[in-house]
Design a protein around this motif. Structure first.
Motif, mmCIF file in Angstrom:
data_model
loop_
_atom_site.group_PDB
_atom_site.id
_atom_site.type_symbol
_atom_site.label_atom_id
_atom_site.label_comp_id
_atom_site.label_asym_id
_atom_site.label_seq_id
_atom_site.Cartn_x
_atom_site.Cartn_y
_atom_site.Cartn_z
ATOM 1 N N GLY A 80 2.274 -15.650 54.161
ATOM 2 C CA GLY A 80 1.179 -16.316 53.700
ATOM 3 C C GLY A 80 -0.118 -15.604 53.937
ATOM 4 N N ARG A 81 -0.169 -14.584 54.715
ATOM 5 C CA ARG A 81 -1.493 -13.769 54.772
ATOM 6 C C ARG A 81 -2.094 -13.290 53.473
ATOM 7 N N TRP A 82 -3.192 -13.602 53.393
ATOM 8 C CA TRP A 82 -4.197 -13.131 52.188
ATOM 9 C C TRP A 82 -4.129 -11.586 52.370
ATOM 10 N N LEU A 83 -4.024 -10.752 51.243
ATOM 11 C CA LEU A 83 -4.108 -9.425 51.194
ATOM 12 C C LEU A 83 -5.572 -9.146 50.476
ATOM 13 N N THR A 84 -5.573 -10.090 49.454
ATOM 14 C CA THR A 84 -6.864 -9.948 48.476
ATOM 15 C C THR A 84 -7.130 -11.529 47.946
ATOM 16 N N ARG A 85 -8.529 -11.823 47.756
ATOM 17 C CA ARG A 85 -8.680 -13.032 47.199
ATOM 18 C C ARG A 85 -9.449 -12.969 46.059
ATOM 19 N N MET A 86 -9.013 -13.781 45.088
ATOM 20 C CA MET A 86 -9.407 -13.815 43.750
ATOM 21 C C MET A 86 -10.756 -14.517 43.580
ATOM 22 N N ASP A 87 -11.967 -13.902 43.279
ATOM 23 C CA ASP A 87 -13.056 -14.339 43.129
ATOM 24 C C ASP A 87 -13.503 -14.642 41.585
ATOM 25 N N GLY A 88 -12.876 -15.723 40.971
ATOM 26 C CA GLY A 88 -12.844 -15.654 39.467
ATOM 27 C C GLY A 88 -14.331 -16.315 39.063
ATOM 28 N N ALA A 89 -15.125 -16.719 39.931
ATOM 29 C CA ALA A 89 -16.687 -17.014 39.588
ATOM 30 C C ALA A 89 -17.211 -15.549 39.186
ATOM 31 N N ALA A 90 -16.998 -14.574 40.092
ATOM 32 C CA ALA A 90 -17.556 -13.224 39.897
ATOM 33 C C ALA A 90 -17.192 -12.635 38.975
ATOM 34 N N LEU A 91 -15.995 -12.838 38.458
ATOM 35 C CA LEU A 91 -15.326 -12.074 37.267
ATOM 36 C C LEU A 91 -16.065 -12.736 35.868
ATOM 37 N N GLU A 92 -16.073 -14.167 36.112
ATOM 38 C CA GLU A 92 -16.846 -14.938 34.917
ATOM 39 C C GLU A 92 -18.219 -14.427 34.693
ATOM 40 N N ARG A 93 -19.108 -14.130 35.719
ATOM 41 C CA ARG A 93 -20.452 -13.640 35.602
ATOM 42 C C ARG A 93 -20.253 -12.258 34.953
ATOM 43 N N ALA A 94 -19.298 -11.414 35.477
ATOM 44 C CA ALA A 94 -19.316 -10.142 34.762
ATOM 45 C C ALA A 94 -18.997 -10.265 33.546
ATOM 46 N N VAL A 95 -17.958 -10.920 33.020
ATOM 47 C CA VAL A 95 -17.295 -10.677 31.653
ATOM 48 C C VAL A 95 -17.449 -11.998 30.729
ATOM 49 N N GLY A 96 -18.300 -13.048 31.188
ATOM 50 C CA GLY A 96 -18.528 -14.176 30.362
ATOM 51 C C GLY A 96 -17.626 -15.251 30.294
ATOM 52 N N THR A 97 -16.187 -15.069 31.058
ATOM 53 C CA THR A 97 -15.236 -15.883 31.040
ATOM 54 C C THR A 97 -14.113 -15.777 32.159
ATOM 55 N N PRO A 98 -13.727 -16.638 32.727
ATOM 56 C CA PRO A 98 -12.572 -16.551 33.891
ATOM 57 C C PRO A 98 -11.356 -16.133 33.260
ATOM 58 N N ILE A 99 -10.240 -15.477 33.825
ATOM 59 C CA ILE A 99 -9.152 -15.485 33.274
ATOM 60 C C ILE A 99 -8.548 -16.970 33.160
ATOM 61 N N VAL A 100 -7.661 -17.261 32.097
ATOM 62 C CA VAL A 100 -7.327 -18.641 31.868
ATOM 63 C C VAL A 100 -5.691 -18.532 31.898
ATOM 64 N N GLY A 101 -5.198 -19.886 32.336
ATOM 65 C CA GLY A 101 -3.622 -19.791 32.312
ATOM 66 C C GLY A 101 -3.313 -21.040 31.319
ATOM 67 N N ILE A 102 -2.244 -20.757 30.327
ATOM 68 C CA ILE A 102 -1.910 -21.758 29.425
ATOM 69 C C ILE A 102 -0.344 -21.584 29.133
ATOM 70 N N PRO A 103 0.376 -22.636 28.923
ATOM 71 C CA PRO A 103 1.732 -22.504 28.518
ATOM 72 C C PRO A 103 2.066 -21.602 27.414
ATOM 73 N N ARG A 104 2.816 -20.764 27.373
ATOM 74 C CA ARG A 104 3.076 -19.780 26.139
ATOM 75 C C ARG A 104 3.295 -20.655 25.004
ATOM 76 N N SER A 105 4.036 -21.785 25.191
ATOM 77 C CA SER A 105 4.257 -22.625 23.846
ATOM 78 C C SER A 105 3.080 -23.120 23.134
ATOM 79 N N THR A 106 2.067 -23.478 24.189
ATOM 80 C CA THR A 106 0.930 -24.115 23.659
ATOM 81 C C THR A 106 -0.110 -22.943 22.986
ATOM 82 N N LEU A 107 0.116 -21.964 23.482
ATOM 83 C CA LEU A 107 -0.603 -20.635 22.645
ATOM 84 C C LEU A 107 -0.099 -20.671 21.254
ATOM 85 N N HIS A 108 1.160 -20.552 21.474
ATOM 86 C CA HIS A 108 1.780 -20.142 20.223
ATOM 87 C C HIS A 108 1.611 -21.154 19.149
ATOM 88 N N GLY A 109 1.808 -22.353 19.668
ATOM 89 C CA GLY A 109 1.486 -23.530 18.612
ATOM 90 C C GLY A 109 0.199 -23.668 17.832
#
Length: 385
Positions: A80-109
């Motif tokens: 459970g020890r952290w090796l790296t922490r995600m900074d989604g807000a920093a990534l969003e500031r850099a590229v305008g959007t966070p990474i997103v998660g979605i069910p594959r079936s939803t995307l396909h639909g």
């Protein structure tokens, strides 16, 4: 320039290619051998480059509305020890959007809904592809003969079209790993949006969805073809000492939901993605390991790049040459990077190598980690006229 196309393969890349071609005024038929289009499977993460491609195809807003942003999480050890922490807000500031998660079936639909029903030839096996003259490609589907100005081969890692075009190519090879994955049958109490946990020769990760359910995956170093009589019981045994929420994710999963696939890749790069008026797209062209989460994103990039090239090229041949020049170097570089990431991640098993990797990850500044991510995410698609 002609304006009719046949797309072989109704997966994410094939549907996206069909959407792009229709947006530039082409008539398109999508041939898919499965009797039902991909409303099954696990989950998927989409980075900024994939989302931008979806924006250009006109479906980005709908996909974002059905997705959950990945703002929290990172990479951990089995304890459970952290090796790296995600900074989604920093990534969003850099590229305008966070990474997103979605069910594959939803995307396909959502992709399928962007096409008219009559454009989808479901349950049709594509036969041999013929270039019957310099300007016409022919494919037979059951008893139907389809002639078109262009054929897009989006028929996956085992592409028959690719095998016919490049018979000397060795084709896909096993990466040395297999993945078991599922979507939980119920909401799970998760404190993070996305996690990876690296042990010795094993990885466990999850993607949280908007409705509270989650996709999880377990990657193991296994000989090709290995299968378990009771996959869920085997995973509980292997990961019984790993940190929360891994046991909870497994407990929230029904046995029938678990998918098990060998991870294969096109390790030998193709010399071209086009032959005549046939073009390869997605896994058919550059199947890669999933270690960077870029497989679907690269297929979406392919789709909009192909449409843009055809919209502006003086001839189909010129457009396909431009597509090959733009897509082959990038996709093959991403595939190499994904392979290397796997070797430094899940595939590491020697205790000393794992310890050195973990120390290096803990000491890497978050800004440096973000820059590495941006190398693949900060891609801007061409505009469709």
């Amino acid at each position: 320039m002609g304006n009719t196309a046949v797309v072989v393969g109704g997966g994410i890349g094939g549907l996206a290619a069909a959407i792009g071609l229709r947006r530039i005024g082409w008539e398109v038929a999508v041939v898919e051998r499965a009797s039902m289009l991909g409303d099954a499977g696990a989950g998927i993460s989409l980075a900024a480059n994939g989302l931008r491609a979806l924006d250009g195809l006109g479906v980005g807003a709908a996909v974002r509305a059905a997705s959950r942003g990945q703002y929290s999480g990172g990479t951990r050890t089995p304890e459970g020890r952290w090796l790296t922490r995600m900074d989604g807000a920093a990534l969003e500031r850099a590229v305008g959007t966070p990474i997103v998660g979605i069910p594959r079936s939803t995307l396909h639909g959502l992709l399928r809904e962007s096409l008219p029903a009559e454009a989808l030839l479901i349950g049709s096996e594509a036969g041999p592809v013929e270039q019957i003259d310099p300007g016409t490609v022919r494919v037979t589907c059951g008893g139907t003969v389809l002639d078109a100005d262009l054929l897009v081969a989006a028929d996956g890692i085992g592409s028959k079209v690719r095998g016919d075009l490049f018979p000397a190519h060795p084709g896909p090879v096993h990466s040395g790993s297999s993945v078991l994955r599922a979507v939980t049958g119920q909401a799970v109490d998760l404190r993070t949006d996305f996690e990876l946990t690296w042990g010795h020769g094993a990885e466990f990760g999850h993607i949280a969805f908007q409705d509270g359910r989650a996709e999880w995956h377990a990657v193991l170093g296994l000989p090709v073809g290995t299968r378990f009589a009771d996959p869920l019981a085997e995973l509980r045994r292997r990961f019984r000492t790993w940190h929360d929420p891994i046991p909870a994710l497994l407990d929230a999963t029904g046995p029938a939901a678990v998918l098990h696939h060998d991870i294969n890749e096109l390790r030998t790069p193709l010399p071209s993605y086009t032959v005549g008026r046939i073009v390869l797209l997605g896994d058919a062209a550059h199947a890669m390991t999933p270690n960077l989460g870029q497989g679907a994103c690269q297929a979406l990039e392919d789709a909009i790049t192909l449409a843009a090239a055809l919209a502006t090229g003086p001839t189909v041949e010129a457009a396909l040459a431009r597509y090959d020049v733009e897509r082959r170097p990038r996709t093959q570089a991403v595939a190499r990077a994904a392979r290397q990431a796997g070797r430094m991640g899940q595939q590491l098993s020697h205790p000393l190598a794992v310890a050195l990797r973990n120390t290096a990850m803990r000491l890497t500044p978050s800004r440096a980690a973000t820059r590495m991510i941006l190398r693949h995410h900060a891609w801007v698609p061409p505009r469709l006229n």
